[in-house]
Design a protein around this motif. Sequence first.
Motif, PDB file in Angstrom:
ATOM      1  N   ASN A  96       0.907  -1.315   0.021  1.00 41.63           N
ATOM      2  CA  ASN A  96      -0.026   0.084   0.005  1.00 41.63           C
ATOM      3  C   ASN A  96       0.897   1.302  -0.149  1.00 41.63           C
ATOM      4  O   ASN A  96       1.449   1.520   1.028  1.00 41.63           O
ATOM      5  CB  ASN A  96      -0.888   0.104   1.272  1.00 41.63           C
ATOM      6  N   ALA A 128      -3.780  -3.161   5.174  1.00 41.35           N
ATOM      7  CA  ALA A 128      -2.330  -2.838   4.974  1.00 41.35           C
ATOM      8  C   ALA A 128      -2.258  -1.369   5.361  1.00 41.35           C
ATOM      9  O   ALA A 128      -2.908  -0.526   4.771  1.00 41.35           O
ATOM     10  CB  ALA A 128      -2.012  -3.057   3.567  1.00 41.35           C
ATOM     11  N   THR A 133       3.369  -2.715   3.690  1.00 37.82           N
ATOM     12  CA  THR A 133       3.270  -4.147   3.028  1.00 37.82           C
ATOM     13  C   THR A 133       2.738  -5.291   4.040  1.00 37.82           C
ATOM     14  O   THR A 133       3.269  -5.418   4.975  1.00 37.82           O
ATOM     15  CB  THR A 133       4.645  -4.379   2.369  1.00 37.82           C
ATOM     16  N   ARG A 134       1.582  -5.766   3.667  1.00 37.96           N
ATOM     17  CA  ARG A 134       0.893  -6.722   4.559  1.00 37.96           C
ATOM     18  C   ARG A 134       1.159  -8.088   3.681  1.00 37.96           C
ATOM     19  O   ARG A 134       0.786  -7.940   2.487  1.00 37.96           O
ATOM     20  CB  ARG A 134      -0.384  -6.495   4.609  1.00 37.96           C
TER      21      ARG A 134
END
Length: 208
Positions: A96, A128, A133-134
């Motif tokens: 994201n 996210a 970053t997820r």
Amino acid sequence: MEERREQEKPLSPFPPEELISHRRQRCLKCCGCSAALLLILAVTILILMLTIFNVKHPTLEITSVKIDGLDSLSNDTNNNNNNTNPTLAAGVSIKNPNAASFKFHEAATEVYFDGTLVGEGRAPAGEAGPRRTRRVDVLVDLVVGRLVGVSRFESDFERGGLEISVYTRVKGVVKVTNVIKRSFVVNITCGMNVDLRSKVVQDRSCTL
């Protein structure tokens, strides 16, 4: 009597010319302050438009792929037993780039072999964070009956490799304010070759 009235009239602290000049200076100062405030406001709005309000498209990346249970393929080719299915585990990163969170629904992953859908899986919904970053893990059960049913399966199996493609799709929303929000559908497709002997995924190539 008239002379007395004229003497009683208040005198202007400035001569007419200086009074006009004084008023003009005050007007210029007011205009200058207004222009400065408008300039500051315009710069602030521009900065917000280029940062917080500039909503960018999130991106996906399949960081890892692992397949377990490939031994059942050799068994099913002989006795057509479909009770045990191999599983594909994929690590998906959701990036994201925005200053607001990206809230996404379930991540859906589909696995195809020669254009035939051979497995589906989902990862739970999540979020996210801003400029974060997820990572989510997706587990897909591969249906052996569908794999074996593909006409080229036997030739690929004898060769020792299966060419599959993994498609992942994520839907979500970036919400800056109650008014400013954007919906996104992010997807990625990765083609790869699965070595049936070493059980290693090779030649992975992805497109967004």
